[in-house]
Scaffold this active site. Structure first.
Site, PDB file in Angstrom:
ATOM      1  N   GLU A 115      21.887  23.160  20.372  1.00  0.00           N
ATOM      2  CA  GLU A 115      21.276  24.279  21.098  1.00  0.00           C
ATOM      3  C   GLU A 115      21.729  25.445  20.551  1.00  0.00           C
ATOM      4  O   GLU A 115      21.418  26.584  21.218  1.00  0.00           O
ATOM      5  CB  GLU A 115      20.888  24.100  22.624  1.00  0.00           C
ATOM      6  CG  GLU A 115      20.083  22.862  22.984  1.00  0.00           C
ATOM      7  CD  GLU A 115      20.097  22.948  24.566  1.00  0.00           C
ATOM      8  OE1 GLU A 115      19.551  23.935  25.004  1.00  0.00           O
ATOM      9  OE2 GLU A 115      20.153  21.965  25.146  1.00  0.00           O
ATOM     10  N   LEU A 135      29.569  25.139  36.970  1.00  0.00           N
ATOM     11  CA  LEU A 135      28.960  26.279  37.332  1.00  0.00           C
ATOM     12  C   LEU A 135      27.971  27.115  36.643  1.00  0.00           C
ATOM     13  O   LEU A 135      28.478  27.238  35.301  1.00  0.00           O
ATOM     14  CB  LEU A 135      30.256  27.323  37.843  1.00  0.00           C
ATOM     15  CG  LEU A 135      29.712  28.480  38.822  1.00  0.00           C
ATOM     16  CD1 LEU A 135      29.236  28.112  39.996  1.00  0.00           C
ATOM     17  CD2 LEU A 135      30.814  29.488  38.636  1.00  0.00           C
ATOM     18  N   HIS A 136      26.811  27.593  37.135  1.00  0.00           N
ATOM     19  CA  HIS A 136      25.868  28.255  36.404  1.00  0.00           C
ATOM     20  C   HIS A 136      25.157  29.156  37.126  1.00  0.00           C
ATOM     21  O   HIS A 136      24.919  28.744  38.454  1.00  0.00           O
ATOM     22  CB  HIS A 136      24.891  27.245  35.535  1.00  0.00           C
ATOM     23  CG  HIS A 136      24.214  26.274  36.327  1.00  0.00           C
ATOM     24  ND1 HIS A 136      24.878  25.309  36.934  1.00  0.00           N
ATOM     25  CD2 HIS A 136      22.957  26.196  37.153  1.00  0.00           C
ATOM     26  CE1 HIS A 136      24.149  24.565  37.840  1.00  0.00           C
ATOM     27  NE2 HIS A 136      22.815  25.316  37.732  1.00  0.00           N
TER      28      HIS A 136
END
Length: 426
Positions: free
Chosen positions: A222, A313-314
């Site tokens: 990606e 974590l996002h």
């Protein structure tokens, strides 16, 4: 952002769009100081050959519908790809696209070319869609009725504007099937003790694989979708589109900021030492999105989910004007509020009671049910509904009618008789 998923931004996407996917040159030079550890951001990456899937979407075989969301115009389907495997399950989510303002432009207005952004790979929207509009010779119109100033029509726009976004999860696990199924939901108030005793052991032993996250962070997959990157290992992150977004319509923009730091699972792990990371994400993300898409920081909603769908974590980012999924109060925590809480109390999220939602079929709900009462009222309601269904006969309904006390009935009849006799006598 589902695991090991394939996104097809537009099934009916024109070949002209596909030719515009060349990315910009990479900016990789890193300038680091010992005090701030700031690095030069990477706003684009080299072109990369996209991996091909092992299945053919045209050969999907439906087993059952998991969820038909009429509000969001989406439907989640459970099935398989028999040509690949007879046993592996597949989930396909089909979603009708939101309107782009450029698509309603007409030949006598500059609206379509004045108010545009860029697609996820940097392609100018007006270059691709400036010549396609709902209002033109290709629009098929069927009149339902016309009454005074009101008219009702069935319209079929050109194929380029009639695409459907498809997301595929394959092979899908039981947890994926639970996630996309419609079911009863419950609010859990998680204390720090419950987190340590129930939630943490559960997510440690049964969370989704994070391999797809590491593939993004390590530039294995990606890379062409990366909007912005700060490569610093402590305070850096990658900004890229969530699978919920088609990557083109700025009105429905939905991106994720995924941290390079690996040891933060969720909101619960945050403390004052992470403030530089959070502030950096807030500042750099706003700058990148304003530069790329023309959205000001005051137009953006930045927030965490708790519980998150994956435990690295996002931060979720989308326009305030867009009613994105998962923004309800028991699910989302605004980034600004999180920063403020940690400034006031360094270990706030280690000490706070945090609400979150669980649904029927989730194993974590069963673990909480063993500790606290959660579904008693729901079970009583289900039992009552079943009783009504079973006793829906004429005799059963008659038996449920309220009965008057016999003494009250007798007294009422006597009073009525006395009144009639008195009237006759007079």
């Amino acid at each position: 952002m589902p695991e090991q998923s394939l996104i097809i931004n537009e099934i009916n996407e024109t070949s002209e769009v596909n030719t515009e996917n060349n990315a910009k040159d990479v900016v990789q030079k890193e300038e680091t100081t010992t005090e701030t550890k700031e690095t030069t951001p990477v706003e684009s990456t080299p072109t990369e050959t996209k991996p091909t899937s092992s299945y053919d979407l045209n050969k999907f075989q439906l087993q059952r519908i998991l969820n038909n969301n009429t509000r969001n115009k989406s439907i989640a389907l459970l099935g398989s790809f028999p040509s690949v495997s007879e046993t592996d399950s597949a989930i396909v989510i089909l979603e009708k696209q939101a309107f782009r303002e450029t698509d309603v432009s007409t030949s006598n207005t500059a609206e379509g070319k004045d108010k545009v952004g860029e697609s996820e790979n940097g392609t100018k929207e007006e270059e691709v869609h400036g010549r396609v509009s709902y209002f033109g010779n290709d629009l098929k119109v069927q009149t339902h009725f016309i009454n005074n100033v009101y008219g009702s029509y069935q319209c079929t726009p050109p194929a380029e504007l009639n695409g459907v976004k498809a997301t595929v999860v394959y092979p899908a696990t039981d947890k994926h099937i639970e996630k996309y199924s419609i079911c009863q939901k419950y609010v859990i108030n998680e204390t720090p003790e419950y987190y340590k005793d129930i939630t943490l052991p559960y997510i440690t032993s049964s969370q989704f694989s994070l391999e797809w996250v590491y593939n993004i962070l390590e530039h294995k997959q990606e890379t062409e979708r990366i909007i912005y990157e700060d490569p610093d290992k402590e305070n850096g992150f990658i900004l890229l589109p969530d699978l919920k977004w088609d990557g083109r319509n700025v009105e429905t923009l939905y991106v994720l900021a995924i941290t390079h730091k690996h040891d933060i699972k969720s909101l619960r792990d945050l403390n004052a030492s992470h403030l530089p990371l959070l502030r950096n994400i807030r500042k750099r993300s706003a700058e990148a999105l304003e530069k790329r898409y023309g959205l000001a920081a005051s137009q953006l909603r930045m927030y965490f989910h708790y519980q998150p769908s994956f435990y690295h974590l996002h931060i979720h980012i989308n326009p305030v004007r867009n009613d994105a999924p998962g923004i309800w109060c028991e699910k989302s925590h605004m980034l600004d509020t999180v920063i403020n809480n940690l400034e006031l109390m360094p270990d706030y999220y280690e000490r706070a009671t945090l609400p979150f939602v669980l649904y029927d079929g989730n194993k974590l709900l069963e673990l909480y049910e063993a500790k606290i009462s959660i579904r008693k009222a729901a079970k009583r309601a289900a039992t009552a509904a079943a009783d009504v269904k079973e006793d829906d006969t004429e005799e059963g309904l008659a038996a449920k009618k309220p009965k008057l006390d016999e003494d009250v009935v007798k007294t009422t009849i006597e009073e009525k008789t006395n009144d009639e006799e008195a009237t006759s006598a007079s």
